[in-house]
Design a protein around this motif. Sequence first.
Motif, PDB file in Angstrom:
ATOM      1  N   ARG A 184      26.375   2.962  11.520  1.00 30.60           N
ATOM      2  CA  ARG A 184      27.088   4.015  12.254  1.00 30.60           C
ATOM      3  C   ARG A 184      28.192   4.797  11.731  1.00 30.60           C
ATOM      4  NH1 ARG A 184      28.419   1.260  17.843  1.00 30.60           N
ATOM      5  NH2 ARG A 184      29.061  -0.309  16.266  1.00 30.60           N
ATOM      6  N   TYR A 185      28.715   4.058  10.760  1.00 32.34           N
ATOM      7  CA  TYR A 185      30.063   4.608  10.023  1.00 32.34           C
ATOM      8  C   TYR A 185      29.806   5.245   8.679  1.00 32.34           C
ATOM      9  CZ  TYR A 185      32.365   2.841  14.317  1.00 32.34           C
ATOM     10  OH  TYR A 185      32.785   2.588  15.674  1.00 32.34           O
ATOM     11  N   PHE A 186      28.612   5.491   8.285  1.00 31.77           N
ATOM     12  CA  PHE A 186      28.147   5.867   7.025  1.00 31.77           C
ATOM     13  C   PHE A 186      27.524   7.460   7.395  1.00 31.77           C
ATOM     14  CE2 PHE A 186      28.386   1.506   5.913  1.00 31.77           C
ATOM     15  CZ  PHE A 186      29.164   1.595   4.853  1.00 31.77           C
ATOM     16  N   TYR A 187      28.001   8.408   6.649  1.00 35.52           N
ATOM     17  CA  TYR A 187      27.558   9.752   6.641  1.00 35.52           C
ATOM     18  C   TYR A 187      26.906   9.953   5.460  1.00 35.52           C
ATOM     19  CZ  TYR A 187      26.938  14.879   7.936  1.00 35.52           C
ATOM     20  OH  TYR A 187      26.341  15.730   8.264  1.00 35.52           O
ATOM     21  N   THR A 188      25.538  10.668   5.474  1.00 32.33           N
ATOM     22  CA  THR A 188      24.702  10.840   4.330  1.00 32.33           C
ATOM     23  C   THR A 188      24.340  12.285   4.239  1.00 32.33           C
ATOM     24  OG1 THR A 188      23.742   8.648   4.730  1.00 32.33           O
ATOM     25  CG2 THR A 188      22.584  10.202   2.991  1.00 32.33           C
ATOM     26  N   TYR A 189      24.361  12.971   3.323  1.00 28.80           N
ATOM     27  CA  TYR A 189      24.111  14.249   3.105  1.00 28.80           C
ATOM     28  C   TYR A 189      23.857  14.543   1.487  1.00 28.80           C
ATOM     29  CZ  TYR A 189      28.734  15.108   0.744  1.00 28.80           C
ATOM     30  OH  TYR A 189      29.630  14.995  -0.165  1.00 28.80           O
ATOM     31  N   TYR A 190      22.908  15.962   1.528  1.00 26.39           N
ATOM     32  CA  TYR A 190      22.422  16.170   0.161  1.00 26.39           C
ATOM     33  C   TYR A 190      23.660  17.220  -0.457  1.00 26.39           C
ATOM     34  CZ  TYR A 190      20.021  18.034  -3.857  1.00 26.39           C
ATOM     35  OH  TYR A 190      19.527  18.047  -5.211  1.00 26.39           O
ATOM     36  N   ALA A 191      24.167  16.512  -1.660  1.00 23.83           N
ATOM     37  CA  ALA A 191      25.165  17.234  -2.385  1.00 23.83           C
ATOM     38  C   ALA A 191      24.705  18.160  -3.530  1.00 23.83           C
ATOM     39  CB  ALA A 191      26.304  16.459  -2.938  1.00 23.83           C
ATOM     40  N   ASP A 192      24.784  19.338  -3.360  1.00 21.24           N
ATOM     41  CA  ASP A 192      24.246  20.319  -4.684  1.00 21.24           C
ATOM     42  C   ASP A 192      24.819  19.953  -5.937  1.00 21.24           C
ATOM     43  OD1 ASP A 192      22.438  21.839  -2.870  1.00 21.24           O
ATOM     44  OD2 ASP A 192      24.107  23.298  -2.388  1.00 21.24           O
ATOM     45  N   PHE A 193      25.965  19.689  -5.949  1.00 22.77           N
ATOM     46  CA  PHE A 193      26.945  19.437  -7.155  1.00 22.77           C
ATOM     47  C   PHE A 193      26.197  18.214  -8.105  1.00 22.77           C
ATOM     48  CE2 PHE A 193      30.247  17.195  -9.432  1.00 22.77           C
ATOM     49  CZ  PHE A 193      30.528  18.464 -10.245  1.00 22.77           C
ATOM     50  N   HIS A 194      25.938  17.091  -7.220  1.00 22.91           N
ATOM     51  CA  HIS A 194      25.430  15.859  -7.388  1.00 22.91           C
ATOM     52  C   HIS A 194      23.958  15.775  -7.752  1.00 22.91           C
ATOM     53  CE1 HIS A 194      29.390  13.996  -7.583  1.00 22.91           C
ATOM     54  NE2 HIS A 194      29.365  14.450  -6.444  1.00 22.91           N
TER      55      HIS A 194
END
Length: 416
Positions: free
Chosen positions: A32-42
């Motif tokens: 619950r305390y991890f946030y995932t997203y798509y990073a354009d840079f990486h």
Amino acid sequence: MILDHTGNITYKPAGVEAEPPLCHRCGNRDRRYFYTYYADFHESMVIYCMKCVNLGRSDSVTPLRCRDTERVAEESPYGLSFTLSSQQTRASERILETVKTGGSLLVHAVTGAGKTEMTFESIEWARMNGLNVAFTSPRIDVVKEVHMRLCAAFKGSDIDLMHDGVKQVYNHHFTVCTIHQLYNFIGHFDLIIVDETDAFPLPQDPLLMQVVRRAASPRASFIFMTATPSRQLIREVGRDNVITLPRRYHGHDLAVPKLVWHNVSRDLGHGRLSQKLMMLIDAILAEERRVLIFLPEIHMMETLFDLISAHFPASASVHSGDPERSGKVERMRKGEIEVMLTTTILERGVTFDRLDAIIIHAERFNSESLIQMCGRVGRKTTDPVGRIWFIAHHQSASIRKTLRTIHDFNRRKVEV
Ligand SMILES: [Zn+2]
């Protein structure tokens, strides 16, 4: 070692491991305390840990950097403007013994026993022998006050200060910080003093106790200090490693609260300021004293503040989210504020002269909080007792327990 993004060593190739999720900085494994997203840079998904994000980001693409722990022996003499009481001296000796031999000690001291000063001898010894020292507490207000007092006593020492948003960093040989800041240290400290051990959020968050242990070196000693120890902590350190300090440093009894039966929230519901309360505040101010008024809810506090500030212009209210909190505490200290309404945020760590306390709806607080609130009055030698009123709608187990604890402390003599 010290986790530090400017460090010259890579501690882990990434701060966060994806599967199963693990944050190498704070040890968090809770999804619950991890946030995932798509990073354009990486051009990939990035996961970061929300549990320790206020210390700087720990994520799955950035290496966690650190630097090695150094130990430097230093003469760190301290100055005290008074001599320790026999009770303080006994505690100071016992703390030093623990620091020399390693292990844990729980100092169960009545509020106003002068706990901070009892650690000075041990801190001096530890620094002289090259041990790294941390003085830490869950509460920011306690951290600030302790840092001020340590700087005044250890005039020649560089004392680091770290809490939310504030960093005054030297070399971490002698650090005062909130418990959360210990996430930045692994095996670094040889003496860790935890003040107000039981204060929120330590008991609710077992990770925080783990972080105290992780920040410590294998031979470290731990000094826990509190007026209201939990059974769990007593179990953890062992009964033989608990010392009790029943007297305040000036030797006077603790003030015994007076009970007043009244339903303040009903008055507030009708937009009225209770006559009893107003007369009480009037009488306190007439004696040129000041008053802390504790309330169980922010909403109730704001309603009461509107009514009180109309009668008493030198008043203010404060809660944990208040950005002007430290400024208001400072104005209270200077005497510019005479009536301060507060939540439990000021139940610890603050000392004001010529102070009385009123606890509204005392039946709604737990006994630990009530004992701490009562502990705000009578802390100065020049005003050693003070007065407390519990304005309660009805009797409660917590009120009974508080009165019992205060009477017990007042009956006990110093064990020398
Ligand atoms: Zn983390």
